[in-house]
Design a protein around this motif. Structure first.
Motif, PDB file in Angstrom:
ATOM      1  N   ASN A 138       0.817  -1.212   0.000  1.00  0.00           N
ATOM      2  CA  ASN A 138       0.000   0.000   0.000  1.00  0.00           C
ATOM      3  C   ASN A 138       0.854   1.268   0.000  1.00  0.00           C
ATOM      4  N   LYS A 143      -1.725   3.110  -2.166  1.00  0.00           N
ATOM      5  CA  LYS A 143      -3.074   2.559  -2.208  1.00  0.00           C
ATOM      6  C   LYS A 143      -3.548   2.222  -0.802  1.00  0.00           C
ATOM      7  N   THR A 144      -4.804   1.806  -0.699  1.00  0.00           N
ATOM      8  CA  THR A 144      -5.378   1.378   0.584  1.00  0.00           C
ATOM      9  C   THR A 144      -6.060   0.019   0.390  1.00  0.00           C
ATOM     10  N   LEU A 145      -5.320  -0.922  -0.189  1.00  0.00           N
ATOM     11  CA  LEU A 145      -5.879  -2.218  -0.539  1.00  0.00           C
ATOM     12  C   LEU A 145      -6.094  -3.091   0.695  1.00  0.00           C
ATOM     13  N   ARG A 146      -7.186  -3.839   0.680  1.00  0.00           N
ATOM     14  CA  ARG A 146      -7.392  -4.876   1.677  1.00  0.00           C
ATOM     15  C   ARG A 146      -6.688  -6.146   1.199  1.00  0.00           C
ATOM     16  N   GLU A 162      -7.792  -7.676  -2.107  1.00  0.00           N
ATOM     17  CA  GLU A 162      -7.540  -6.728  -3.197  1.00  0.00           C
ATOM     18  C   GLU A 162      -6.050  -6.670  -3.535  1.00  0.00           C
ATOM     19  N   ALA A 163      -5.206  -6.689  -2.519  1.00  0.00           N
ATOM     20  CA  ALA A 163      -3.763  -6.638  -2.748  1.00  0.00           C
ATOM     21  C   ALA A 163      -3.285  -7.896  -3.448  1.00  0.00           C
ATOM     22  N   ASP A 179      -5.010  -9.800  -5.458  1.00  0.00           N
ATOM     23  CA  ASP A 179      -5.474  -9.711  -6.844  1.00  0.00           C
ATOM     24  C   ASP A 179      -4.654  -8.684  -7.627  1.00  0.00           C
ATOM     25  N   PHE A 180      -4.327  -7.564  -6.994  1.00  0.00           N
ATOM     26  CA  PHE A 180      -3.542  -6.508  -7.632  1.00  0.00           C
ATOM     27  C   PHE A 180      -2.156  -7.003  -8.023  1.00  0.00           C
TER      28      PHE A 180
END
Length: 382
Positions: free
Chosen positions: A102, A107-110, A113-114, A116-117
């Motif tokens: 992040n 970013k502020t990924l959970r 989400e991270a 997948d990113f």
């Protein structure tokens, strides 16, 4: 029996103690003026900080028997290794975790989400069978994080391109999709309250053990003992007659300061243009102590020369070919068992070194009971 152990580090101390308790007469020699090998710790004269003289040694293991063994000789204090790295003008948390991701990408990924990113937007999915260190890193964390945290550091540490190193070095690449910044993931983690050297002193404290420091091993004297356990360099036992196995060594630039120099025990430097790999601040390895002054080491990695202390076995193709030749020589020698990091030419964490020493001593006692010969290696270096 009369048994010689070459090296007063963890391997020699633990094998010696076990065999001494079984009634054997143990002689331990070491070329240095102290026990403990590279685990040696001592108080800094200026600050009284406990210093890991040959670089930090952090104890971590999942082996409960090993944990109980070391705790029977000293008190271990809780310690978690939380490493930071300075890269591209910022300070990040290692190993790569959700905070690192992040922060780096703003970013502020959970967690989901991270994950997948990284997998679908960052990682190089064209690499299906990573063969090199670089390919492994590119496949799992992508080019940005690879360049920020791995490329420069690895070139400095190993003195070669990550394209020349095997993927196995990063097979267990630690990437965490949570905010856990504990560098290790083992069940038992800690530091000996008064350093490693008093622990090893306690292990060596037995009436059947005699220790001689500043005493170098002469292979011609091996026949004076019923068996020899050798934890020095494998190639050194044979006078390097087939050539020298490759190692990296470390140079330390020590400096002192007042207060808290960097706010953490270990600060890596990922940028290639910074000549050192990391700075370690030793007071943070003993957080239960308080010191006004502080002691830091800058670490520089380079190729090991004949007079240097070998740290990291390189184990690339040419070294493995030479290692194979030395293993054959060792197996033909008889009367000697090669142990430890140098004796088996493998990078070993402390807990693995202790486990193998315990197993080696047990194997010797079993062989002696059966009247069988002890092999040159309990753990195959190849």
């Amino acid at each position: 029996m009369n048994i010689l152990l070459v090296g007063a580090g963890l391997s020699g101390a633990i094998i010696g103690r076990t065999l001494a308790e079984a009634g054997h007469n143990i002689t331990i020699i070491d070329g240095r003026d102290h026990i403990g090998g590279n685990c040696h710790t001592e108080r800094d004269a200026e600050t009284n900080v406990m210093v890991h003289v040959y670089g930090p040694h952090i104890f971590h293991t999942d082996d409960e028997e090993v944990w109980n063994y070391v705790n029977s000789f000293t008190t271990f204090m809780p310690y978690k290794n939380r490493v930071k790295t300075t890269s591209q003008g910022q300070v990040f948390s290692l190993p790569i975790n959700l905070h690192t991701i992040n922060q780096y990408y703003n970013k502020t990924l959970r967690p989901a989400e991270a994950r997948d990113f990284i997998e679908n937007e960052i990682a190089d999915k064209s690499i299906t069978d990573p063969q090199t260190f670089e390919e492994q890193a590119m496949r799992f964390v992508g080019p940005d994080l690879y360049k920020a945290f791995f490329e420069g550091y690895t070139i400095k540490q190993w003195g070669c391109s990550p394209t020349e190193l095997p993927a196995s070095i990063l097979k267990r690449l630690p990437v965490r999709f949570n905010y856990d910044d504990n560098y290790f993931f083992h069940k038992f983690q800690g530091m000996p309250e008064n350093g490693y050297t008093p622990m090893i002193e306690a292990i060596l404290d037995h009436e059947n053990i005699t220790v001689h420091l500043e005493t170098w091993f002469d292979p011609d004297t091996a026949g004076e003992y019923d068996h020899v356990f050798y934890s020095g360099p494998l190639d050194g036992y044979f006078g390097y007659k087939l050539g020298r196995l490759g190692y990296r060594t470390l140079d330390f630039e020590k400096f002192t300061d007042k207060g808290d120099y960097q706010g953490c025990a270990v600060m890596n430097y990922g940028d290639r243009e910074v000549p050192y790999t990391r700075i370690t601040e030793h007071k943070h390895f003993s957080p239960w102590e308080e010191h006004e002054g502080t002691v830091c080491y800058k670490e520089f990695s380079r190729a090991c020369e004949p007079e240097d202390i070998p740290y990291y076995p390189i184990r690339q193709v040419k070294e493995k070919a030479l290692l194979s030749d030395y293993v054959k020589l060792a197996e033909e020698t008889g009367g000697v068992t090669f142990v430890g990091r140098l004796g088996t030419y493998r990078y070993l964490d402390m807990d693995v070194t202790i486990r193998e020493a315990m197993d080696t001593a047990a194997a010797f006692l079993e062989s002696a009971a059966k009247g069988e010969k002890m092999p040159a290696f309990v753990q195959n270096p190849l």
